[in-house]
Design a protein around this motif. Sequence first.
Motif, PDB file in Angstrom:
ATOM      1  N   ASP A  23       0.818  -1.200   0.144  1.00  0.00           N
ATOM      2  CA  ASP A  23      -0.180  -0.184   0.009  1.00  0.00           C
ATOM      3  C   ASP A  23       0.788   1.125   0.007  1.00  0.00           C
ATOM      4  O   ASP A  23       1.373   1.550   1.088  1.00  0.00           O
ATOM      5  N   PRO A  24       0.882   1.822  -1.248  1.00  0.00           N
ATOM      6  CA  PRO A  24       1.946   3.040  -1.184  1.00  0.00           C
ATOM      7  C   PRO A  24       1.669   4.189  -0.490  1.00  0.00           C
ATOM      8  O   PRO A  24       2.318   5.095  -0.117  1.00  0.00           O
ATOM      9  N   ASP A  25       0.251   4.368   0.115  1.00  0.00           N
ATOM     10  CA  ASP A  25      -0.208   5.135   0.807  1.00  0.00           C
ATOM     11  C   ASP A  25       0.342   5.340   2.372  1.00  0.00           C
ATOM     12  O   ASP A  25       0.324   6.047   3.011  1.00  0.00           O
ATOM     13  N   LEU A  26       0.850   4.051   2.708  1.00  0.00           N
ATOM     14  CA  LEU A  26       1.456   4.076   4.055  1.00  0.00           C
ATOM     15  C   LEU A  26       2.785   4.470   4.177  1.00  0.00           C
ATOM     16  O   LEU A  26       3.386   4.778   5.150  1.00  0.00           O
ATOM     17  N   HIS A  27       3.474   4.622   2.889  1.00  0.00           N
ATOM     18  CA  HIS A  27       4.884   5.087   3.200  1.00  0.00           C
ATOM     19  C   HIS A  27       5.599   4.062   4.115  1.00  0.00           C
ATOM     20  O   HIS A  27       6.273   4.862   5.163  1.00  0.00           O
ATOM     21  N   ALA A  28       5.451   2.648   4.037  1.00  0.00           N
ATOM     22  CA  ALA A  28       6.044   1.924   4.936  1.00  0.00           C
ATOM     23  C   ALA A  28       7.713   2.076   5.207  1.00  0.00           C
ATOM     24  O   ALA A  28       8.133   2.168   3.974  1.00  0.00           O
ATOM     25  N   GLY A  29       8.001   2.432   6.337  1.00  0.00           N
ATOM     26  CA  GLY A  29       9.300   2.700   6.517  1.00  0.00           C
ATOM     27  C   GLY A  29      10.237   1.511   6.793  1.00  0.00           C
ATOM     28  O   GLY A  29       9.862   0.534   7.522  1.00  0.00           O
ATOM     29  N   ASP A  30      11.337   0.924   6.316  1.00  0.00           N
ATOM     30  CA  ASP A  30      12.373  -0.065   6.588  1.00  0.00           C
ATOM     31  C   ASP A  30      13.200   0.721   7.503  1.00  0.00           C
ATOM     32  O   ASP A  30      14.323   1.310   6.954  1.00  0.00           O
ATOM     33  N   ASN A  31      13.233   0.090   8.510  1.00  0.00           N
ATOM     34  CA  ASN A  31      13.897   0.762   9.906  1.00  0.00           C
ATOM     35  C   ASN A  31      13.762   2.275   9.702  1.00  0.00           C
ATOM     36  O   ASN A  31      14.820   3.059   9.927  1.00  0.00           O
ATOM     37  N   GLU A  32      12.638   2.741   9.609  1.00  0.00           N
ATOM     38  CA  GLU A  32      12.032   4.148   9.641  1.00  0.00           C
ATOM     39  C   GLU A  32      11.144   4.062  10.665  1.00  0.00           C
ATOM     40  O   GLU A  32      10.025   3.189  10.521  1.00  0.00           O
ATOM     41  N   PRO A  33      10.966   5.146  11.604  1.00  0.00           N
ATOM     42  CA  PRO A  33      11.685   6.298  11.778  1.00  0.00           C
ATOM     43  C   PRO A  33      12.907   6.068  12.550  1.00  0.00           C
ATOM     44  O   PRO A  33      13.668   6.800  12.725  1.00  0.00           O
ATOM     45  N   TYR A  34      13.038   4.672  13.166  1.00  0.00           N
ATOM     46  CA  TYR A  34      14.159   4.222  13.541  1.00  0.00           C
ATOM     47  C   TYR A  34      14.583   2.959  13.218  1.00  0.00           C
ATOM     48  O   TYR A  34      13.993   2.487  12.417  1.00  0.00           O
ATOM     49  N   SER A  35      15.927   2.889  13.460  1.00  0.00           N
ATOM     50  CA  SER A  35      16.544   1.624  13.140  1.00  0.00           C
ATOM     51  C   SER A  35      17.097   0.573  13.962  1.00  0.00           C
ATOM     52  O   SER A  35      17.285   0.999  15.441  1.00  0.00           O
ATOM     53  N   MET A  36      16.786  -0.604  14.104  1.00  0.00           N
ATOM     54  CA  MET A  36      17.079  -1.336  15.251  1.00  0.00           C
ATOM     55  C   MET A  36      18.365  -1.944  14.975  1.00  0.00           C
ATOM     56  O   MET A  36      18.911  -2.822  14.428  1.00  0.00           O
ATOM     57  N   ASP A  37      19.321  -1.142  15.531  1.00  0.00           N
ATOM     58  CA  ASP A  37      20.814  -1.356  15.364  1.00  0.00           C
ATOM     59  C   ASP A  37      21.598  -1.402  16.731  1.00  0.00           C
ATOM     60  O   ASP A  37      21.894  -2.444  17.270  1.00  0.00           O
ATOM     61  N   ILE A  38      21.790  -0.212  17.193  1.00  0.00           N
ATOM     62  CA  ILE A  38      22.482  -0.055  18.449  1.00  0.00           C
ATOM     63  C   ILE A  38      21.620   0.650  19.655  1.00  0.00           C
ATOM     64  O   ILE A  38      21.919   0.257  20.849  1.00  0.00           O
ATOM     65  N   ILE A  39      20.145   0.719  19.487  1.00  0.00           N
ATOM     66  CA  ILE A  39      19.575   1.285  20.478  1.00  0.00           C
ATOM     67  C   ILE A  39      18.343   0.390  20.986  1.00  0.00           C
ATOM     68  O   ILE A  39      18.313   0.663  22.395  1.00  0.00           O
ATOM     69  N   ASP A  40      17.873  -0.330  20.207  1.00  0.00           N
ATOM     70  CA  ASP A  40      16.990  -1.139  20.851  1.00  0.00           C
ATOM     71  C   ASP A  40      17.347  -2.488  21.774  1.00  0.00           C
ATOM     72  O   ASP A  40      18.517  -2.768  21.441  1.00  0.00           O
ATOM     73  N   TYR A  41      16.730  -2.613  22.746  1.00  0.00           N
ATOM     74  CA  TYR A  41      17.196  -3.753  23.512  1.00  0.00           C
ATOM     75  C   TYR A  41      16.394  -4.788  23.599  1.00  0.00           C
ATOM     76  O   TYR A  41      16.692  -5.938  23.505  1.00  0.00           O
ATOM     77  N   THR A  42      14.906  -4.800  23.680  1.00  0.00           N
ATOM     78  CA  THR A  42      14.244  -6.118  23.968  1.00  0.00           C
ATOM     79  C   THR A  42      14.088  -7.143  22.845  1.00  0.00           C
ATOM     80  O   THR A  42      14.442  -8.313  23.218  1.00  0.00           O
ATOM     81  N   ILE A  43      13.811  -6.553  21.592  1.00  0.00           N
ATOM     82  CA  ILE A  43      13.974  -7.485  20.744  1.00  0.00           C
ATOM     83  C   ILE A  43      15.580  -8.432  20.453  1.00  0.00           C
ATOM     84  O   ILE A  43      15.531  -9.479  20.507  1.00  0.00           O
ATOM     85  N   PRO A  44      16.423  -7.498  20.359  1.00  0.00           N
ATOM     86  CA  PRO A  44      17.848  -8.042  20.298  1.00  0.00           C
ATOM     87  C   PRO A  44      18.218  -9.193  21.618  1.00  0.00           C
ATOM     88  O   PRO A  44      18.683 -10.288  21.579  1.00  0.00           O
ATOM     89  N   PHE A  45      17.804  -8.664  22.885  1.00  0.00           N
ATOM     90  CA  PHE A  45      17.957  -9.458  23.964  1.00  0.00           C
ATOM     91  C   PHE A  45      17.219 -10.723  23.965  1.00  0.00           C
ATOM     92  O   PHE A  45      17.724 -11.919  24.354  1.00  0.00           O
ATOM     93  N   HIS A  46      16.082 -10.701  23.432  1.00  0.00           N
ATOM     94  CA  HIS A  46      15.147 -12.265  23.675  1.00  0.00           C
ATOM     95  C   HIS A  46      15.073 -12.777  22.281  1.00  0.00           C
ATOM     96  O   HIS A  46      14.975 -13.989  22.388  1.00  0.00           O
ATOM     97  N   ALA A  47      15.092 -12.143  21.262  1.00  0.00           N
ATOM     98  CA  ALA A  47      14.694 -13.044  19.936  1.00  0.00           C
ATOM     99  C   ALA A  47      16.267 -13.364  19.267  1.00  0.00           C
ATOM    100  O   ALA A  47      16.187 -14.483  18.713  1.00  0.00           O
ATOM    101  N   TYR A  48      17.244 -12.661  19.328  1.00  0.00           N
ATOM    102  CA  TYR A  48      18.269 -12.923  18.401  1.00  0.00           C
ATOM    103  C   TYR A  48      18.909 -14.362  18.726  1.00  0.00           C
ATOM    104  O   TYR A  48      19.198 -15.109  17.900  1.00  0.00           O
ATOM    105  N   ASP A  49      19.476 -14.545  20.063  1.00  0.00           N
ATOM    106  CA  ASP A  49      20.024 -15.848  20.420  1.00  0.00           C
ATOM    107  C   ASP A  49      19.238 -16.927  20.136  1.00  0.00           C
ATOM    108  O   ASP A  49      19.640 -18.257  19.923  1.00  0.00           O
ATOM    109  N   ARG A  50      18.025 -16.611  20.428  1.00  0.00           N
ATOM    110  CA  ARG A  50      16.919 -17.771  20.591  1.00  0.00           C
ATOM    111  C   ARG A  50      16.384 -18.302  19.119  1.00  0.00           C
ATOM    112  O   ARG A  50      15.744 -19.249  18.818  1.00  0.00           O
ATOM    113  N   ARG A  51      16.810 -17.306  18.247  1.00  0.00           N
ATOM    114  CA  ARG A  51      16.254 -17.474  16.772  1.00  0.00           C
ATOM    115  C   ARG A  51      14.791 -17.398  16.465  1.00  0.00           C
ATOM    116  O   ARG A  51      14.301 -17.922  15.876  1.00  0.00           O
ATOM    117  N   LEU A  52      14.497 -16.576  17.531  1.00  0.00           N
ATOM    118  CA  LEU A  52      12.849 -16.325  17.248  1.00  0.00           C
ATOM    119  C   LEU A  52      12.444 -15.441  16.279  1.00  0.00           C
ATOM    120  O   LEU A  52      13.317 -14.345  15.870  1.00  0.00           O
TER     121      LEU A  52
END
Length: 218
Positions: free
Chosen positions: A150-179
Amino acid sequence: MADLGLDETERTRHIAWDIGIAALGEALSERLNATFIRQTYSRLVIDCNRRPGAPDSIPPVSDGTAIAANAALDAAGAAARADAIHAPYQAVIGEAIERRLAAGQETILIALHSFTPRMRGIDRPWKVGILHDKGDSRFARAMLEYFARDPDLHAGDNEPYSMDIIDYTIPFHAYDRRLPYAEIEIRQDLLADEAGIAEWCDRTEQALISARARYRDL
């Protein structure tokens, strides 16, 4: 904490909480029979989606507003907030995940957030964004693929923030578990009333269902 020294106007604007997300999360939880865990403390007390001790985990200033009670906080005070608020919140999430995995239940970790339409004087055109980085990002990419139709949504790919160095919850719980996971950001003006929340509940539900069906093919 004496409201951190902020008046009601400041405490109820976007710097203090993700507007509309509690209602959206509750609605999605009922629709999908999903576990919904939310923090009841303001992120100005301590941001539970940041690493404890990070400069923005207890911000002294947020979008131009000074938080005097945070600026004056010493290391012991910061540690007390982390122990009383951040650690139990993350523990509940981890325990819920482990219960599901032990029972052999399919488990997908979804983080719900909302963002202000304007930040530091800059308009944000995206209506929804999907954040992703390491770990098993296929589910997140499938959600982005769905919203991008849906082009009207202007869906952001890592926008307006990016999950690189600031996020905690998903990296902490999902990455090593491969969730499989996705962090969903929805613009706050779209969640300002019951009609908007209902619309985005429908839209997000369909995106989640579509991504679940699609992600193993990616």
